[in-house]
Every structure is written in structure tokens, then in C-alpha cells.
Design an enzyme around this catalytic site. Sequence first.
Site, PDB file in Angstrom:
ATOM      1  CB  THR A 175      -0.925  -0.070   1.244  1.00  0.00           C
ATOM      2  OG1 THR A 175      -1.734  -1.220   1.137  1.00  0.00           O
ATOM      3  CG2 THR A 175      -1.817   1.126   1.415  1.00  0.00           C
TER       4      THR A 175
ATOM      5  CD  GLU B 218      -7.286  -3.948  -0.818  1.00  0.00           C
ATOM      6  OE1 GLU B 218      -6.853  -3.893   0.340  1.00  0.00           O
ATOM      7  OE2 GLU B 218      -6.605  -3.661  -1.816  1.00  0.00           O
TER       8      GLU B 218
ATOM      9  CB  SER C 120      -9.482  -0.689   4.787  1.00  0.00           C
ATOM     10  OG  SER C 120      -8.215  -0.083   4.665  1.00  0.00           O
ATOM     11  CB  SER C 121      -5.449  -1.572   8.558  1.00  0.00           C
ATOM     12  OG  SER C 121      -5.786  -2.858   8.979  1.00  0.00           O
TER      13      SER C 121
ATOM     14  N   GLY D 270       0.981  -0.560   5.420  1.00  0.00           N
ATOM     15  CA  GLY D 270       1.538  -1.508   6.390  1.00  0.00           C
ATOM     16  C   GLY D 270       0.571  -2.560   6.895  1.00  0.00           C
TER      17      GLY D 270
HETATM   18  N1  GLU Z   1      -5.144  -3.991   2.278  1.00  0.00           N
HETATM   19  C1  GLU Z   1      -4.822  -3.389   3.536  1.00  0.00           C
HETATM   20  C2  GLU Z   1      -5.949  -2.535   4.029  1.00  0.00           C
HETATM   21  O1  GLU Z   1      -6.686  -2.013   3.273  1.00  0.00           O
HETATM   22  C3  GLU Z   1      -3.604  -2.566   3.459  1.00  0.00           C
HETATM   23  C4  GLU Z   1      -2.423  -3.358   3.137  1.00  0.00           C
HETATM   24  C5  GLU Z   1      -1.165  -2.586   3.295  1.00  0.00           C
HETATM   25  O2  GLU Z   1      -1.112  -1.574   3.939  1.00  0.00           O
HETATM   26  O3  GLU Z   1      -0.174  -2.981   2.769  1.00  0.00           O
HETATM   27  O4  GLU Z   1      -6.081  -2.367   5.182  1.00  0.00           O
END
Ligand code: GLU
Length: 589
Positions: free
Chosen positions: A405, A442, A469-470, A491
Site C-alpha cells: 500500500t 483486496e 481496511s486498516s 503496512g
Molecule cells: N489492504 C490493507 C488494508 O486495506 C492494506 C495493506 C497494506 O497496507 O499494505 O487495510
Amino acid sequence: MSVKTLFLAGTSALLLAACQQATNGSEPEVTETPPVVEEDLWTHGAMVAAADPRAVEAGLEALRNGGHAVDAAIAVHTVLGLVEPQSSGIGGGAFMVVYERESDEMTVYDGRETAPMAIDENLFVENGEVLGFLDAWQSGRSAGVPGAIALYKTAHDAHGKNAWASNFEAAIDLAADGFVVSPRLAGTLADPRLRQFTRLDDHPVSAAYFYPEGEPLAEGAVRDNPGYAETLRRIATDGIETFYIGENAEAIVATLAEDPRPSVMTVEDIAGYEVKVRPALCGEWRDYRICSAPPPSSGGVTQNAIPGLYDRLLPEEGDDAFAPIRAFVDAQRLAYADRDHYVADADFVQVPAMDLINPDYLDVRATEVFEPDAVPTPGDPGVALGGNPMVGMWGQDPTEDAPGTTHFSVVDGDGNVVSMTATIEAPFGNSRMVNGYLLNNELTDFARQPRKSNLPVANAPAAGKRPRSSMSPTIIFDEEGDLKMVTGSPGGNSIVAYVSKTVLAVLDWGDTAQQAAARPNIIARGESVGVEVDVEGGQEIADQLTALGYNVEERRGENSGLHLIVVTEEGLDGGADPRREGVALALEE
Ligand code: GLU
């Protein structure tokens, strides 16, 4: 802080003439009192902070041409999709938080990838068995309908000042002429362990692009991408329909229909993609107002809950210099357990987002601190706030994700702001390439196991749903309502910890933006506390936490990519994560 100036609208020359006449002893001829207008001038300049200098330059160029922060964001992100393809791109999704200074309005553009209409909660279950992460990742099924391009359009329609097509020029030129492969991209491709996981070699188009003649693109090599240039050219000149309808949509469907584990995505799913325009989720902390993306993002909930719990866990007195770190760790443990249990797509399930950051709930939750060696469990905002119990509505969430990301922050010359985190999920997404860009994986951000102990998991897959999502693109305002800070990071699950580190570091520990980005990361989720020991100060933190009884996991090579901007008395202070290749640059005056 911005300077609030009183001035007399549009009549200063006339007034000056009138005053001069008055001092000459004659009566002034002006009879009308000009209206007094309060103009709130932005005096701090403009800045872009992102993961690659070429993307930052594209954003600054958009600003030089009179663009809004949203114009700059489109320019930044289209370049990142080319030069940092492992992290994000137009085959993925994003959350963009926009602050429009003149109207004092916040808007969140949710361009999260969406599940096809023909899936159900068993997306990642085969013959009663839950697929392992790698098998789920490396499958056609893991892709959601991409949202980034539709997000650009919706945000540009609402805020853009530069012509739509101009925002794509930098990326088109760089893709057509070729870009220099960065050390990080080259290193990622050359890493044999990662190569086994990304399996780019399994897909001939991706293999030819990233491993020409079977060899990884080398640092310093020039790589062109005519397919990407052409895709962007069409979007720039003929509109986003060229992405969502017709040849491009058919190519996405055909590529995802390939083995292993073909997707059920249809062209109708792609044509039906919708950006969700949502209010930002904001909370009060001390004299600040912290705003981030609402569910399905975890940003608004966690970036408010962690500072709120931190304050409640700090000892009132004493000179224990380690107390703030311990409070940060315990605050994270509580907030992560809540986030993991409750946050999901609120268009599908009930998410008590505002309850989870309600000060009365945080008062109760802060009394539930877990022993250092215990596994934190979620709280119950229903009970804490005098309502019905909530915790038993959902089964325990087992979601995992892998990092891939990017985050960038933009402040334009009028003080408008974009905080945007964009993703294709794992490094290189699901590794399948269409028309010069990678598709995402995703949907592995859903809980692959949809039920636990006979209870549904809030973040289980469903048709048309968006995975949790984070990503936590955040904007913070001071006690006068003026912009204070813009932050965010990639991350995976650790994003929550990375971003809240910068919030506390800048606003409580006195760090500059750069110091905050560089500080060792501490990730306190679940049974262990990850501490980044290969960064100065990290080993001492790990040792102290171990001595206190925490189950410390010493980590090296953390994957944060914090790109933040802080407003100070001296102007904009930018920070770029030293773990990546980015920069934070101010627009020259
Ligand atoms: N797919 C993750 C999210 O949306 C993020 C992955 C990443 O930060 O590398 O939370």
C-alpha cells in the site's frame, strides 16, 4: 496557525483617496461604508509528501498550475502506480479524505474495492476448509472491482481546478518514455522469497514486464509501460467509462477468470462500481479534532480510540519516563481488539463506530487493561453505554493481510488538504496485469472464515460488500479549528499502530514530522507486542516491555510508509518515512 485578517473589501484605493482628501481639510466624498469582510488567509504554503520523488514532483507541478490538492493527488497517485507498482495503482482502491478550507468541510471518498455480486460468505472456503492466505491471495477470487479511477473522478468533479486530463500528463509521459527503476522496486523483485509468494512468474504478462528475459528489473534500468500510458490517455481524454465499460472491463474479467481459482466477476460488476461519498469520522482529543475515514476503514475509530485511551492510561503523576510508551501499548491492545471485532462495512452490518470512541465508553474500556501476557478481547460499548450487549453479535475475527500500500499527504496553496491511502493489498496485488496495471487481491481483507463458534464474523465476505481496511488517512485540527497535521501510512494491520505513533509523537512527545516518521514502530495487537529493534531506541523499548512481562516480538525491516505534514509557527513541516524512498517537499514560493 492561519492569520485572520480584517480588511475592507475591494475599496482600498477609493478609501485611500478619501482619506487623503480628508487630511487636506475638505469633506470626503465617500458616503457609503464599505462592507467589512473577514478573510482567513492561508499563509503556510503548500507541500506534498509521498513515497517517491517523481510522484511528489508531479503533485507539485499540479499545484504550480493552480491545482487543488485533489488535482495534485491524482497526479501523485497515477505516478506512484507506475514507479511503485508493488504498492498501489489504478487496479486497486483507496480512501481519500479531503478538507476544503473555505467551506470548512471534510469529505471522504471511499474508493474501496467491492466484491462481485455472485459471491457469498464462502468466497474462501473450499470443501468445508478455509483456504490458506497464500492460496487465497494468489487466486482470481481475491480481486475486488477496482475503485481508484472512479474515486479520482468523483473527487475531481467536486474539488478539481485543473483540467481533468492535465492530472494524468506526468504519469503518461513517464510511462511512455520509461522510468528509472528504484532500489526498492528492484530489491522487491529480486528477493527470492518474495518471488515465491508473489508468483509474478506464473502470469506471462506480469513476468515479461517485471522479469524481462527471466531477470528481475535492475535498479537504474529504464522500464517503459506503453499499456499504462494508453490506459491513462483514454481515461484522460474519453473519460472513466473507458476503464469501467468495454475493452478494459472485458480484459479484467478475462484475466481474473484464469486459473487458479477463477473469479466470478462480471462486466456488470465493473460497470456498476460506485464511489461512496461519506462524512469523515471525527472525534475530540484534548484540544484537537481528529478526523479520518469511517468504516469500512478502521481509521476514524482507531485514530480516535488510541489517543483517547492513552490519556486515560497515563499515570497522573510520577516521573516514569517509560509510562507514555506503556500507555501507548495498552491503548493499542484495547483498540485493536475492538477494531478487529466490530469494524466492517457499515452498509452491510451494524458498526458501533461512534460508540467505540465515545468518551464514556473509553472511560470504561480504559479500566479493562489486560495483563501484559494476556490476549486482549473486545469490549462491549452496548453495555458500557447502558444499552443492549453487543459483543456477542459477532464471532471472533481472524482477518490477516499482507502489506502492499502507499500513503501520501497534500496541502495546497489555499490550505485545502488531501490525506489518501491507496492499495492493491499484497505486494503486486494478485499479480495479474491488465493494460499496464496490476489487479488487486483486496478481498483477502475479508475474514476468510465467515463464522466462528456459530456466529457470523462482521467482516465476512458478501456480494457487493467492501472488505474492512486498516488504512487510516487522517487530518487533525487544532483548538481554533485550523489545520494541524495530515498523516497516514501503508503496512497492513500495522497501519493503525504506525499512524497513531505519529499522532502521539507530534502532538504529545514533541517530535518534528521527520522524527515522528523515523521513530521505532511499536505494534501491540493480539498476544504479542512487535517492536522495531533495528531502529535507534527500538531495542531499549523491547527490553523494557519484556521486563514488564509483555510478550515482545523483535521485528526488523518494518514496512511503514508514513508521509505526513505538520503545520507549525514556522510553516509546513514535512516527514517522509526513511524506510521507503519518499520525500516531503514544499512548493517554492
Ligand atoms: N489492504 C490493507 C488494508 O486495506 C492494506 C495493506 C497494506 O497496507 O499494505 O487495510
